[in-house]
Write a protein that holds these residues in place. Sequence first.
Motif, PDB file in Angstrom:
ATOM      1  N   ASP A   1      -6.153  -5.598  -1.994  1.00  0.00           N
ATOM      2  CA  ASP A   1      -5.203  -4.655  -2.196  1.00  0.00           C
ATOM      3  C   ASP A   1      -4.274  -4.345  -3.458  1.00  0.00           C
ATOM      4  O   ASP A   1      -4.956  -4.608  -4.404  1.00  0.00           O
ATOM      5  N   GLU A   2      -3.487  -3.606  -3.528  1.00  0.00           N
ATOM      6  CA  GLU A   2      -2.877  -2.997  -4.745  1.00  0.00           C
ATOM      7  C   GLU A   2      -2.406  -4.158  -5.677  1.00  0.00           C
ATOM      8  O   GLU A   2      -2.164  -3.756  -6.864  1.00  0.00           O
TER       9      GLU A   2
ATOM     10  N   ARG B   1       2.316  13.358  -0.451  1.00  0.00           N
ATOM     11  CA  ARG B   1       3.200  12.403  -1.457  1.00  0.00           C
ATOM     12  C   ARG B   1       3.896  13.136  -2.427  1.00  0.00           C
ATOM     13  O   ARG B   1       5.174  12.751  -2.741  1.00  0.00           O
TER      14      ARG B   1
ATOM     15  N   HIS C   1      -1.396   3.298  -4.390  1.00  0.00           N
ATOM     16  CA  HIS C   1      -2.079   3.117  -2.976  1.00  0.00           C
ATOM     17  C   HIS C   1      -3.533   3.273  -3.263  1.00  0.00           C
ATOM     18  O   HIS C   1      -3.937   4.186  -3.673  1.00  0.00           O
ATOM     19  N   ASN C   2      -4.199   2.516  -2.418  1.00  0.00           N
ATOM     20  CA  ASN C   2      -5.666   2.684  -2.320  1.00  0.00           C
ATOM     21  C   ASN C   2      -6.167   3.608  -1.381  1.00  0.00           C
ATOM     22  O   ASN C   2      -5.846   3.371  -0.107  1.00  0.00           O
TER      23      ASN C   2
ATOM     24  N   SER D   1      -1.754   0.025   2.750  1.00  0.00           N
ATOM     25  CA  SER D   1      -0.655   0.752   2.041  1.00  0.00           C
ATOM     26  C   SER D   1      -0.725   2.295   2.463  1.00  0.00           C
ATOM     27  O   SER D   1       0.187   2.732   2.604  1.00  0.00           O
ATOM     28  N   ALA D   2      -1.984   2.807   2.103  1.00  0.00           N
ATOM     29  CA  ALA D   2      -2.086   4.268   2.259  1.00  0.00           C
ATOM     30  C   ALA D   2      -1.920   4.689   3.833  1.00  0.00           C
ATOM     31  O   ALA D   2      -1.437   5.703   3.960  1.00  0.00           O
TER      32      ALA D   2
ATOM     33  N   ALA E   1       1.652   4.912   4.519  1.00  0.00           N
ATOM     34  CA  ALA E   1       2.048   5.933   4.010  1.00  0.00           C
ATOM     35  C   ALA E   1       1.862   7.478   4.266  1.00  0.00           C
ATOM     36  O   ALA E   1       2.327   8.426   3.875  1.00  0.00           O
TER      37      ALA E   1
END
Length: 342
Positions: free
Chosen positions: A109-110, A207, A216-217, A283-284, A287
Amino acid sequence: MRLLVIGGTSFVGRTIVGDALGRGHEVTTFNRGLTGKDVDGVEALRGDRSTDEGVRPLAGRGFDAVIDPGGLVPAHVLRTARATAGSAPFYAFVSTTAVYRTWNAASTDESAATWPGAADQDGDPADLENLRVHKRGCELAVEQTYGLGACLVARAGSIVGPYDNLGQLPWWLTRIAEGGRVIAPGDPDRGLQLIDVRDLSAFVLDRVEAQAGGIHNVVPDGPNTTMGRLVDGCVRATGSDATPVWMDEGFLLSQGVQPWAELPLWIPDVPDAAGFWAVSGASAAAAGLRTRPFGESVRDTWEWLRSGGAVRTAPGVPPLGLAGEKEQRVLAAWDSRPAGDG
């Protein structure tokens, strides 16, 4: 919104420009006028961000956001960010998951460790050997100039779709369309994690419209196809009589076949690459990232190729794919291997 798109004439940039115009935004592109034709409907500014003089056309211009889909040299991105920091409150940069140091575990992850980078590092855009370090430097250039709250860093995975200037999926489609026996690498059930350029574009613009910063990935949250489904999808899309010949990875390596460069999207299934196709996209997704079925990417890329589309790689970048003579030598070696061997 009034958007400034750096580049904007090929693949990711071109897709973002077309998407933004379709949403009713005013789009200005900033490029050298060398890579491709500007999309109809934009205001085109000419400049070269490799020098201070080259970014002067941006002086005195006001924008709601800057979108930088292709920065490769940190010093160039830093110069651009500084030139727009006083006139555009938000900066979106398309980076790559290649900035992560290791690929030996799934769900990177990020927060994972990245390669070191320097925001002011200069260099050659064609220096792909140092892409991962340079891209991290580009991220830092944006973060240090704008602050994370006012910038988006979109770390894309392997990108596919119409107007492709990388050539991975187009190579498979073109080769399979030729028919005959086609080398297919390793396990057909090996998962792949590919993002359609149109889904990447939609996420970035969503975004930007929300002025929502962060890192974000931008990948599907887990593998979204397999090598087998990719090959089968190419056969269906092209209507070809091609027959895939699935070969053991060890055999391919023994024959000097280069992963990725000669068989695009093939990464050998070894411990050090266990997480290459399993980066966390949570995460993406949270979002708002939405991803289409991979079959649509295959179909639409083939339609683009059939309508006259051509892969235009950057200067100095060798074309992908296995040469025909070498392919035939490897197929012959496979056929003549001892009985019961792999």
